[in-house]
Design an enzyme around this catalytic site. Structure first.
Site, PDB file in Angstrom:
ATOM      1  N   ASN A  88     -12.869  10.786  -1.310  1.00 30.11           N
ATOM      2  CA  ASN A  88     -13.559   9.816  -2.163  1.00 30.11           C
ATOM      3  C   ASN A  88     -13.443   8.492  -1.464  1.00 30.11           C
ATOM      4  O   ASN A  88     -12.334   8.062  -1.180  1.00 30.11           O
ATOM      5  CB  ASN A  88     -12.834   9.638  -3.509  1.00 30.11           C
ATOM      6  CG  ASN A  88     -13.034  10.813  -4.412  1.00 30.11           C
ATOM      7  OD1 ASN A  88     -14.071  11.465  -4.373  1.00 30.11           O
ATOM      8  ND2 ASN A  88     -12.039  11.079  -5.233  1.00 30.11           N
ATOM      9  N   CYS A 106       0.451   3.183   3.628  1.00 31.48           N
ATOM     10  CA  CYS A 106       0.798   2.616   4.937  1.00 31.48           C
ATOM     11  C   CYS A 106       2.124   3.212   5.441  1.00 31.48           C
ATOM     12  O   CYS A 106       2.999   3.569   4.643  1.00 31.48           O
ATOM     13  CB  CYS A 106       0.905   1.093   4.840  1.00 31.48           C
ATOM     14  SG  CYS A 106      -0.680   0.244   5.008  1.00 31.48           S
ATOM     15  N   GLN A 147      -8.260  14.015   0.704  1.00 30.50           N
ATOM     16  CA  GLN A 147      -7.350  14.902  -0.011  1.00 30.50           C
ATOM     17  C   GLN A 147      -7.658  16.348   0.333  1.00 30.50           C
ATOM     18  O   GLN A 147      -8.741  16.659   0.835  1.00 30.50           O
ATOM     19  CB  GLN A 147      -7.514  14.734  -1.523  1.00 30.50           C
ATOM     20  CG  GLN A 147      -7.196  13.346  -2.048  1.00 30.50           C
ATOM     21  CD  GLN A 147      -7.089  13.340  -3.564  1.00 30.50           C
ATOM     22  OE1 GLN A 147      -6.493  14.235  -4.165  1.00 30.50           O
ATOM     23  NE2 GLN A 147      -7.661  12.340  -4.195  1.00 30.50           N
ATOM     24  N   SER A 175      -8.698   5.181  -5.075  1.00 31.79           N
ATOM     25  CA  SER A 175      -7.604   4.356  -5.582  1.00 31.79           C
ATOM     26  C   SER A 175      -7.091   3.337  -4.572  1.00 31.79           C
ATOM     27  O   SER A 175      -6.337   2.450  -4.936  1.00 31.79           O
ATOM     28  CB  SER A 175      -6.462   5.274  -6.008  1.00 31.79           C
ATOM     29  OG  SER A 175      -6.051   6.062  -4.900  1.00 31.79           O
ATOM     30  N   HIS A 208      -8.168   7.575   3.751  1.00 34.88           N
ATOM     31  CA  HIS A 208      -7.501   8.823   3.375  1.00 34.88           C
ATOM     32  C   HIS A 208      -8.458   9.771   2.679  1.00 34.88           C
ATOM     33  O   HIS A 208      -9.500   9.367   2.169  1.00 34.88           O
ATOM     34  CB  HIS A 208      -6.311   8.547   2.444  1.00 34.88           C
ATOM     35  CG  HIS A 208      -6.720   8.085   1.074  1.00 34.88           C
ATOM     36  ND1 HIS A 208      -7.146   6.801   0.816  1.00 34.88           N
ATOM     37  CD2 HIS A 208      -6.775   8.740  -0.117  1.00 34.88           C
ATOM     38  CE1 HIS A 208      -7.442   6.675  -0.472  1.00 34.88           C
ATOM     39  NE2 HIS A 208      -7.240   7.847  -1.072  1.00 34.88           N
ATOM     40  N   HIS A 264      -4.362   0.242   7.820  1.00 39.74           N
ATOM     41  CA  HIS A 264      -4.823   0.076   6.450  1.00 39.74           C
ATOM     42  C   HIS A 264      -6.297  -0.345   6.371  1.00 39.74           C
ATOM     43  O   HIS A 264      -7.010   0.006   5.433  1.00 39.74           O
ATOM     44  CB  HIS A 264      -3.934  -0.981   5.778  1.00 39.74           C
ATOM     45  CG  HIS A 264      -4.225  -1.209   4.336  1.00 39.74           C
ATOM     46  ND1 HIS A 264      -3.769  -0.364   3.353  1.00 39.74           N
ATOM     47  CD2 HIS A 264      -4.947  -2.178   3.711  1.00 39.74           C
ATOM     48  CE1 HIS A 264      -4.182  -0.825   2.169  1.00 39.74           C
ATOM     49  NE2 HIS A 264      -4.898  -1.914   2.357  1.00 39.74           N
ATOM     50  N   CYS A 319       0.837  -1.202   0.000  1.00 38.60           N
ATOM     51  CA  CYS A 319       0.000   0.000   0.000  1.00 38.60           C
ATOM     52  C   CYS A 319       0.871   1.251   0.000  1.00 38.60           C
ATOM     53  O   CYS A 319       1.800   1.363   0.791  1.00 38.60           O
ATOM     54  CB  CYS A 319      -0.889  -0.012   1.243  1.00 38.60           C
ATOM     55  SG  CYS A 319      -1.683   1.573   1.559  1.00 38.60           S
ATOM     56  N   HIS A 353      -6.953   2.175   1.995  1.00 41.27           N
ATOM     57  CA  HIS A 353      -6.364   2.814   3.183  1.00 41.27           C
ATOM     58  C   HIS A 353      -7.115   4.121   3.473  1.00 41.27           C
ATOM     59  O   HIS A 353      -7.314   4.927   2.564  1.00 41.27           O
ATOM     60  CB  HIS A 353      -4.877   3.101   2.927  1.00 41.27           C
ATOM     61  CG  HIS A 353      -4.134   3.417   4.173  1.00 41.27           C
ATOM     62  ND1 HIS A 353      -3.176   2.596   4.713  1.00 41.27           N
ATOM     63  CD2 HIS A 353      -4.246   4.467   5.025  1.00 41.27           C
ATOM     64  CE1 HIS A 353      -2.727   3.138   5.835  1.00 41.27           C
ATOM     65  NE2 HIS A 353      -3.364   4.277   6.045  1.00 41.27           N
TER      66      HIS A 353
END
Ligand code: H2U
Ligand code: ZN
Length: 348
Positions: A152, A54, A167, A160, A165, A114, A51, A163
């Site tokens: 997203n 990670c 932006q 994508s 996350h 993760h 990943c 994990h």
């Protein structure tokens, strides 16, 4: 025959964007033989050596992630915006308008784990994510008029990597959606001398048809004009323009309500619920932004199960947004979802 908004086609106005929405509640019984999406079975490891988010791992451009223990922010290796851009000289032709744009984009890891998602994280850890969001607005707001924090989530939203996350993209100009919201709120403020979204929340609390959740500082509701099947709007109860202006209590209560709404979302179809979410606060400029109220939008694509999503196609792309079942029904279904995550307390 009397008009019944839960049965008859009608249009609803979105005062935040100035756009109309077509509602067709009589259509909810139509048969569905279209596409279904594969649901990724969520059996992720706590650490994935492959990943790129990670802790301690190497990203695709060779950079190495910190061995972070709570959150981690890095400059996007494939940024959509760049900080140094030459000025465009000739933009005089009104049919070929073009302007340069300056900006920056970063990736925000919510947790070193993760296999975590926001609703599964302890409230204290969600609070740390809120602190990072707020710090990014302070940091990037110094140089950029608009700081867009977003997430997203889920393969079907084009995310994508599982994990956890989000932006942040910052730019020197107001993007379309924000431009519309800014103008609508400003016009309303001039006309009424009050804040559009504050008045709206008061009216929603009074009507109590579309409220999903509340605590002392926040409310979550399905907006009257919701386009996405289970779209929600998260609003503060007191006037606040931007994330960094929230006090510590408001931030704690934000962590509480985020955990609760996202748990409800996951419990709706017993999956890690996909969505795009984003924060809208006042622009970082010197103009009077008294018309702004901080808020977050959640736009989940799923319609009737973990595999059937709403498509924004046809009439919606060519004419205007449309939904079948009403926002009132959506709010009721979300209200009825448990606040205990299905992974902790599986459905019978
Ligand atoms: P999503 O939020 O849609 O999953 O996007 C993740 C971002 O991570 C994406 O914008 C960036 C991509 O450019 N990224 C890196 O910056 N470094 C990498 O090694 C892979 C992905
Ligand atoms: Zn990972």
């Amino acid at each position: 025959m009397e008009f019944d908004r839960s049965n008859h086609p009608h249009r609803r106005y979105n005062p935040l964007t100035g756009e109309w929405l077509l509602v067709s509640p009589h259509r909810t019984k139509r048969p569905w033989q279209g596409q279904t999406e594969e649901v990724a079975a969520n059996r992720q490891p706590e650490y994935d050596p492959g990943c790129y988010l990670c802790p301690g791992n190497t990203r695709s451009n060779g950079s190495i992630n910190e061995k972070y223990i709570d959150t981690f922010v890095f400059d996007n290796d494939y940024p959509a915006l760049l900080e140094d851009i030459p000025k465009i000289k000739d933009s005089s032709n009104s049919l070929f308008q073009i302007e340069s744009v300056r900006g920056i984009s970063r990736v925000i890891c919510y947790s070193p784990k993760h296999n975590f998602t926001l609703p599964e994280m302890p409230i204290e850890d969600i609070r740390k994510v809120i602190d990072v969001w707020s710090d990014q607005v302070i940091d990037l707001g110094e140089n950029y008029r608009w700081v867009q924090i977003f997430e997203n989530k889920g393969d079907i939203m084009g995310c994508s990597n599982p994990h956890p996350h989000g932006q942040v993209w910052a730019l020197n100009t107001l993007p379309n959606e924000v431009f519309k919201e800014n103008s609508s709120q400003a016009d309303y403020y001039i006309e009424n001398g009050s804040v559009l979204l504050m008045d709206y929340l008061q009216a929603e609390l009074k009507e109590n048809d579309r409220i999903v959740l509340e605590n002392d500082d926040w409310a979550v509701l399905v907006p009257f004009w919701a386009v996405w099947p289970f779209e929600t709007l998260l609003l503060p109860k007191k006037s606040v323009m931007r994330l960094p202006e929230l006090n510590s209590n408001q931030m704690d209560n934000l962590a509480d309500i985020l955990k609760r709404i996202l748990t409800k979302y996951d419990n709706l179809f017993n999956i890690s619920f996909p969505y795009t979410m984003g924060w809208h606060g006042a622009p970082n400029d010197s103009s009077d932004n008294s018309h702004w109220l901080l808020h977050a939008h959640f736009h989940p694509p799923l319609l009737r199960s973990s595999t059937v999503k709403k498509f924004m196609v046809g009439f919606e792309l060519m004419a205007e947004s449309q939904r079948d079942f009403t926002p009132e029904e959506a709010a009721e279904r979300l209200r009825n979802c448990s606040e205990v995550h299905y992974k902790i307390c599986p459905p019978e």
